[in-house]
Scaffold this motif. Structure first.
Motif, PDB file in Angstrom:
ATOM      1  N   LEU A   1       1.798  -7.052  -7.988  1.00  0.00           N
ATOM      2  CA  LEU A   1       1.162  -7.191  -6.674  1.00  0.00           C
ATOM      3  C   LEU A   1       2.187  -7.426  -5.562  1.00  0.00           C
ATOM      4  O   LEU A   1       1.965  -7.031  -4.421  1.00  0.00           O
ATOM      5  N   ALA A   2       3.292  -8.040  -5.905  1.00  0.00           N
ATOM      6  CA  ALA A   2       4.330  -8.288  -4.900  1.00  0.00           C
ATOM      7  C   ALA A   2       4.974  -6.985  -4.439  1.00  0.00           C
ATOM      8  O   ALA A   2       5.454  -6.892  -3.298  1.00  0.00           O
ATOM      9  N   ARG A   3       4.998  -5.966  -5.302  1.00  0.00           N
ATOM     10  CA  ARG A   3       5.641  -4.691  -4.985  1.00  0.00           C
ATOM     11  C   ARG A   3       4.672  -3.611  -4.530  1.00  0.00           C
ATOM     12  O   ARG A   3       5.070  -2.694  -3.810  1.00  0.00           O
ATOM     13  N   PHE A   4       3.427  -3.705  -4.975  1.00  0.00           N
ATOM     14  CA  PHE A   4       2.450  -2.648  -4.688  1.00  0.00           C
ATOM     15  C   PHE A   4       1.249  -3.222  -3.944  1.00  0.00           C
ATOM     16  O   PHE A   4       0.315  -3.751  -4.562  1.00  0.00           O
ATOM     17  N   PRO A   5       1.255  -3.140  -2.625  1.00  0.00           N
ATOM     18  CA  PRO A   5       0.191  -3.746  -1.822  1.00  0.00           C
ATOM     19  C   PRO A   5      -1.164  -3.059  -1.982  1.00  0.00           C
ATOM     20  O   PRO A   5      -2.176  -3.585  -1.518  1.00  0.00           O
ATOM     21  N   ASN A   6      -1.186  -1.903  -2.641  1.00  0.00           N
ATOM     22  CA  ASN A   6      -2.439  -1.159  -2.822  1.00  0.00           C
ATOM     23  C   ASN A   6      -3.054  -1.372  -4.201  1.00  0.00           C
ATOM     24  O   ASN A   6      -3.946  -0.636  -4.610  1.00  0.00           O
TER      25      ASN A   6
ATOM     26  N   GLN B   1       4.544   5.968  -7.478  1.00  0.00           N
ATOM     27  CA  GLN B   1       4.418   7.309  -6.908  1.00  0.00           C
ATOM     28  C   GLN B   1       3.126   7.518  -6.114  1.00  0.00           C
ATOM     29  O   GLN B   1       3.046   8.439  -5.300  1.00  0.00           O
ATOM     30  N   ALA B   2       2.131   6.678  -6.351  1.00  0.00           N
ATOM     31  CA  ALA B   2       0.842   6.855  -5.673  1.00  0.00           C
ATOM     32  C   ALA B   2       0.966   6.543  -4.183  1.00  0.00           C
ATOM     33  O   ALA B   2       1.753   5.669  -3.786  1.00  0.00           O
ATOM     34  N   PRO B   3       0.216   7.252  -3.347  1.00  0.00           N
ATOM     35  CA  PRO B   3       0.228   6.946  -1.910  1.00  0.00           C
ATOM     36  C   PRO B   3      -0.145   5.492  -1.659  1.00  0.00           C
ATOM     37  O   PRO B   3      -1.080   4.972  -2.273  1.00  0.00           O
ATOM     38  N   GLN B   4       0.581   4.839  -0.771  1.00  0.00           N
ATOM     39  CA  GLN B   4       0.356   3.415  -0.522  1.00  0.00           C
ATOM     40  C   GLN B   4      -0.946   3.124   0.209  1.00  0.00           C
ATOM     41  O   GLN B   4      -1.383   1.965   0.280  1.00  0.00           O
ATOM     42  N   ASP B   5      -1.589   4.173   0.752  1.00  0.00           N
ATOM     43  CA  ASP B   5      -2.865   3.953   1.426  1.00  0.00           C
ATOM     44  C   ASP B   5      -4.060   4.278   0.526  1.00  0.00           C
ATOM     45  O   ASP B   5      -5.189   4.379   1.003  1.00  0.00           O
TER      46      ASP B   5
ATOM     47  N   ASP C   1      -6.358  13.518  -3.369  1.00  0.00           N
ATOM     48  CA  ASP C   1      -6.497  14.299  -2.133  1.00  0.00           C
ATOM     49  C   ASP C   1      -6.001  13.428  -0.978  1.00  0.00           C
ATOM     50  O   ASP C   1      -6.636  12.418  -0.637  1.00  0.00           O
ATOM     51  N   GLN C   2      -4.874  13.821  -0.390  1.00  0.00           N
ATOM     52  CA  GLN C   2      -4.267  12.997   0.660  1.00  0.00           C
ATOM     53  C   GLN C   2      -5.231  12.723   1.814  1.00  0.00           C
ATOM     54  O   GLN C   2      -5.176  11.671   2.449  1.00  0.00           O
ATOM     55  N   ALA C   3      -6.135  13.675   2.056  1.00  0.00           N
ATOM     56  CA  ALA C   3      -7.034  13.534   3.199  1.00  0.00           C
ATOM     57  C   ALA C   3      -8.229  12.638   2.910  1.00  0.00           C
ATOM     58  O   ALA C   3      -8.737  11.971   3.823  1.00  0.00           O
ATOM     59  N   THR C   4      -8.695  12.606   1.645  1.00  0.00           N
ATOM     60  CA  THR C   4      -9.963  11.915   1.387  1.00  0.00           C
ATOM     61  C   THR C   4      -9.907  10.801   0.349  1.00  0.00           C
ATOM     62  O   THR C   4     -10.756   9.907   0.369  1.00  0.00           O
TER      63      THR C   4
END
Length: 374
Positions: A217-222, A188-192, A157-160
């Motif tokens: 970890l170097a490519r995916f900060p999340n 593909q996952a949202p970076q936040d 859920d982009q909002a929550t």
């Protein structure tokens, strides 16, 4: 008018059920009047070898300093992990087992109104930790008892949604996702959204299945990679886990982490354990042989089982409650997994060859008893 203080606790806390661990050997010994040495426990995915001699010696030596608080920053342990895995100390979060790392992640990133995504038939701590923060659980239907990453991606859920949990190998089913599939998911996952990759059982993977999640970890900060020394390294009773993430994520987690969540004994044992790779390889080899021993027996008994990449295997026995009761009466402890939505299944940890044989004999007797009653 008196007020019951318990009623003042938030509704989401009242909705929780406590985590149910495997039955302790001492408890069963009291219940059935059997000596503890006669009981076989294959319920909690523990290391049948215990800890390595090097780790045990380090733990005993560390007892001399037990009157003092441990190093809250775990400098020596972080330095050992940094050397072994080529990461910076600022990327590390030390936990009281990897359960603690998962809890800390939810403390740092979940709050009432947010949500976490995880798969059906995945580790019970994911929903427990999520609900404890007042957040919403988004459980995604499993595919062949494992993670459906495409469905999980759609469920965000982009909002929550603030966290996605992925267990690889998965507990309690033992299923495994190839590294390239997880890498595609991360891309593909949202970076936040924090992706927690729970690798508690990664040491049991065959060489051809292994992948380098820390390199991502170097490519995916999340990304947060969670691991433990309680399984293959045998430190379950000392409780030691760790998480590896970008420094900014580790910093937030360390702000909410309890300051002395890893004892000096656990830290000393962990440093020594990390240096004893020969021990871990012996553990993994015993697991490969024991898995073959158990699954061959299941096949011979006509039982379905889920191919597992961990140090345990889920087997379908039908009336799992009655089979479990019979096993307990014979001094064998395994793990019913009805709480995971699998009421006909038992999860069995891989033990020493003689422990596996003891269980197999007891299982055959239990199944025979059921047939006779039918």
């Amino acid at each position: 008018m008196s007020t019951n203080v318990a009623n003042r606790a938030p509704a989401h806390i009242h909705s929780l059920s406590a985590y149910q661990p495997g039955k302790p050997v001492s408890e069963l010994a009291r219940e059935i009047g059997m000596h503890e040495s006669e009981i076989v426990k294959l319920a909690s995915n523990e290391n049948p070898f215990g800890m390595s001699p090097k780790a045990k010696a380090a733990a005993v030596a560390a007892l001399e300093e037990s009157a003092r608080y441990p190093d809250g920053n775990a400098f020596a342990l972080k330095a050992a992990l940094a050397r072994k895995y080529g990461v910076d100390m600022e990327q590390l979060v030390i936990g009281n087992g990897s359960n603690d790392v998962l809890e800390i992640a939810t403390q740092a990133f979940l709050s009432p109104g947010s949500s976490a995504v995880f798969a059906q038939y995945s580790f019970a701590v994911y929903p427990l930790a999520t609900i404890a923060r007042g957040a919403r659980c988004i459980q995604v239907k499993a595919s062949n008892y494992g993670h459906d990453l495409n469905a999980m991606l759609r469920a965000i859920d982009q909002a929550t949604t603030r966290i996605v949990f992925i267990a690889n190998p998965n507990n309690p089913t033992g299923t495994f996702l190839p590294g390239n599939e997880i890498e595609d998911f991360l891309a593909q996952a949202p970076q936040d959204v924090l992706v927690v990759l729970d690798e508690a059982y990664s040491e049991f993977l065959p060489a051809e299945a292994r992948y380098d999640s820390l390199a991502w970890l170097a490519r995916f900060p999340n990304l947060l990679v969670s691991r433990t020394l309680c399984k293959a390294y045998g430190l379950a009773g000392l409780r030691l886990g760790y998480g590896v993430a970008r420094p900014e994520i580790a910093d937030l987690m360390n702000r909410v982490r309890q300051p002395f969540n890893a004892s000096n004994v656990a830290q000393a044992a962990a440093v020594a354990a990390l240096e004893d790779q020969d021990f871990v390889e012996r553990v993994a080899e015993n697991n490969r042989q024991g898995m073959a021993q158990l699954t061959a027996a299941f096949t011979g008994l006509g039982l379905a089982w889920i191919p597992s990449f961990g140090n345990f295997v889920a087997v379908r026995v039908g009336d799992a409650v009655k089979v479990d009761q019979s096993l307990l009466a014979q001094g064998v402890i395994v793990r019913p997994i009805a709480g995971y939505g699998m009421p006909e299944w038992l999860r069995v940890s891989v033990g020493l060859p003689e422990e596996n044989a003891h269980f197999i004999l007891a299982l055959r007797r239990a199944l025979d008893e059921l047939k006779q009653k039918d």
